[in-house]
Design an enzyme around this catalytic site. Sequence first.
Site, PDB file in Angstrom:
ATOM      1  N   ARG A  67       0.828  -1.206   0.000  1.00  0.00           N
ATOM      2  CA  ARG A  67       0.000   0.000   0.000  1.00  0.00           C
ATOM      3  C   ARG A  67       0.868   1.264   0.000  1.00  0.00           C
ATOM      4  NH1 ARG A  67      -3.258   2.789   4.825  1.00  0.00           N
ATOM      5  NH2 ARG A  67      -4.503   4.228   3.589  1.00  0.00           N
ATOM      6  N   HIS A 121       0.785   4.455  -2.642  1.00  0.00           N
ATOM      7  CA  HIS A 121       0.598   5.849  -2.228  1.00  0.00           C
ATOM      8  C   HIS A 121       1.785   6.717  -2.619  1.00  0.00           C
ATOM      9  CE1 HIS A 121      -2.979   5.786   0.718  1.00  0.00           C
ATOM     10  NE2 HIS A 121      -3.040   4.703  -0.037  1.00  0.00           N
ATOM     11  N   VAL A 149       1.397   9.857  -5.879  1.00  0.00           N
ATOM     12  CA  VAL A 149       1.615  11.264  -5.503  1.00  0.00           C
ATOM     13  C   VAL A 149       3.074  11.616  -5.789  1.00  0.00           C
ATOM     14  CG1 VAL A 149       1.467  12.971  -3.654  1.00  0.00           C
ATOM     15  CG2 VAL A 149      -0.101  11.018  -3.652  1.00  0.00           C
ATOM     16  N   ASP A 207       9.026   8.116  -6.017  1.00  0.00           N
ATOM     17  CA  ASP A 207      10.236   8.852  -5.652  1.00  0.00           C
ATOM     18  C   ASP A 207      10.528   8.863  -4.162  1.00  0.00           C
ATOM     19  OD1 ASP A 207       8.239  10.497  -4.727  1.00  0.00           O
ATOM     20  OD2 ASP A 207       8.951  12.316  -5.744  1.00  0.00           O
ATOM     21  N   GLU A 264       3.772  14.568   2.905  1.00  0.00           N
ATOM     22  CA  GLU A 264       2.753  13.618   2.433  1.00  0.00           C
ATOM     23  C   GLU A 264       2.335  12.632   3.515  1.00  0.00           C
ATOM     24  OE1 GLU A 264       3.843  11.434  -1.118  1.00  0.00           O
ATOM     25  OE2 GLU A 264       4.862  13.192  -1.921  1.00  0.00           O
ATOM     26  N   ASN A 284      -3.151   9.621   4.412  1.00  0.00           N
ATOM     27  CA  ASN A 284      -2.008   8.763   4.709  1.00  0.00           C
ATOM     28  C   ASN A 284      -1.833   8.476   6.196  1.00  0.00           C
ATOM     29  OD1 ASN A 284      -1.176   8.355   2.064  1.00  0.00           O
ATOM     30  ND2 ASN A 284       0.174  10.122   2.045  1.00  0.00           N
ATOM     31  N   PRO A 309      -7.132   7.450  -4.994  1.00  0.00           N
ATOM     32  CA  PRO A 309      -8.529   7.062  -5.180  1.00  0.00           C
ATOM     33  C   PRO A 309      -9.267   7.009  -3.852  1.00  0.00           C
ATOM     34  CG  PRO A 309      -7.093   5.169  -5.446  1.00  0.00           C
ATOM     35  CD  PRO A 309      -6.202   6.349  -5.323  1.00  0.00           C
ATOM     36  N   HIS A 311      -5.808  -5.649  -3.220  1.00  0.00           N
ATOM     37  CA  HIS A 311      -6.737  -5.791  -2.106  1.00  0.00           C
ATOM     38  C   HIS A 311      -7.038  -7.254  -1.787  1.00  0.00           C
ATOM     39  CE1 HIS A 311      -8.579  -1.460  -2.076  1.00  0.00           C
ATOM     40  NE2 HIS A 311      -7.314  -1.511  -1.695  1.00  0.00           N
ATOM     41  N   THR A 312      -6.284  -8.151  -2.374  1.00  0.00           N
ATOM     42  CA  THR A 312      -6.401  -9.557  -2.007  1.00  0.00           C
ATOM     43  C   THR A 312      -5.823  -9.814  -0.620  1.00  0.00           C
ATOM     44  OG1 THR A 312      -5.971 -11.826  -2.713  1.00  0.00           O
ATOM     45  CG2 THR A 312      -4.209 -10.253  -3.058  1.00  0.00           C
ATOM     46  N   ASP A 362     -10.336  -9.088   1.577  1.00  0.00           N
ATOM     47  CA  ASP A 362     -10.660 -10.402   1.018  1.00  0.00           C
ATOM     48  C   ASP A 362     -11.120 -11.288   2.169  1.00  0.00           C
ATOM     49  OD1 ASP A 362     -10.675 -12.977   0.059  1.00  0.00           O
ATOM     50  OD2 ASP A 362      -8.600 -12.977  -0.640  1.00  0.00           O
ATOM     51  N   THR A 401      -9.534 -15.405   1.824  1.00  0.00           N
ATOM     52  CA  THR A 401      -8.122 -15.708   2.114  1.00  0.00           C
ATOM     53  C   THR A 401      -7.381 -14.399   2.376  1.00  0.00           C
ATOM     54  OG1 THR A 401      -7.631 -15.695  -0.270  1.00  0.00           O
ATOM     55  CG2 THR A 401      -8.095 -17.834   0.748  1.00  0.00           C
ATOM     56  N   ASP A 426      -3.642 -14.020  -3.637  1.00  0.00           N
ATOM     57  CA  ASP A 426      -4.213 -14.860  -4.690  1.00  0.00           C
ATOM     58  C   ASP A 426      -5.269 -14.059  -5.441  1.00  0.00           C
ATOM     59  OD1 ASP A 426      -6.369 -14.728  -2.972  1.00  0.00           O
ATOM     60  OD2 ASP A 426      -6.209 -16.807  -2.295  1.00  0.00           O
TER      61      ASP A 426
END
Length: 344
Positions: A74, A78, A82, A86, A102, A108, A178, A208-209, A261, A264, A269
């Site tokens: 994640r 992020h 933005v 970097d 940030e 965040n 988003p 997002h698994t 998820d 699992t 997966d």
Amino acid sequence: MSFSSTFSFPTLIFIFTFIFLLPSLPSLPTPKPPNYQLSVDFYSKTCPQLDQLVASITSQQFKEAPVSAPATIRLFFHDCFVEGCDGSVLISSRAGNKELAEKDAEDNKELAVEAFESVNKAKALVESKCPGLVSCADILAIAARDFVHLAGGPYYQVKKGRWDGKISMASRVQSNLPRSNATVDELIKLFNSKGLTLEDLVILSGAHTIGFAHCKQFVSRLYDHKGTRQPDPSIDPRLLKALRMSCPRFGGNSDIVAPFDVTTPFLFDNAYYGNLEAKMGLLASDQALFLDPRTRVLVQTLAKDKQRFLQAFAVAMDKMGSIGVKRGRRHGEKRKDCTMHVIG
């Protein structure tokens, strides 16, 4: 869809296990990566043991704190969305600067400390062996790959050569990430602005698994969908009941989290896509990918074919990892401490 939440690891509320019967659909064509000025062997002469050094940290972190995996993936998202990939998300706010960094932007604040620890530990080890050579941005990209693999996902070669950005401003975060209730139109527009396609959107959402989201990211779906004072009809009734038990409409524990998820939650997966077919998407922006005809077939295809998803995810991560790359001292720097820079 906020690439929300791997987060700190407060209260895990439940895990369901369901079996999905998935339709037979055509395989997904693998997108081609763009030709950016990064290379797998960038440090082959100056720091040839780089990947092994980072791996020694990420493997230990994964054993001691498994949440480090979704948290660091994640964090990479992020960072790249933005200012480009970097390392600017790693910078800490400093007294006397005109604006917060940030890292301290509202969007965040729930980035898990384990992710920052993973990168900072890896950076310290790399500095002890290859001082002043490797950017924090490259270390973050390598660490994210490692955690994808450690959690059961693909191992892919990470192209390197990024410099660390000199700008880290909280005010630039919100418009570039988003939202958890974003529409597909909004998601497509945002991803296109980063040079990513509709296919990249669906594939990268597969991150997002693994990971977790705080109640506030989805509570409106449970009680007041689009101002109707009714739950979102696209939520499976069993999931709705379970979420409501742990996430009350008012005054709930802000530390409570739920897995993206529900089948699992700790394994990288393709079950995330089967969940969307079964109305088990946690965030509105996740479920929207199945509801929208432009993205539904791709969701169904990825739900059917785990290997196709893993291959496509590796390619999409390589593509995302090239967003806004900084090169040279005019635009970048090589930070010895990933948290330190004069902001502005």
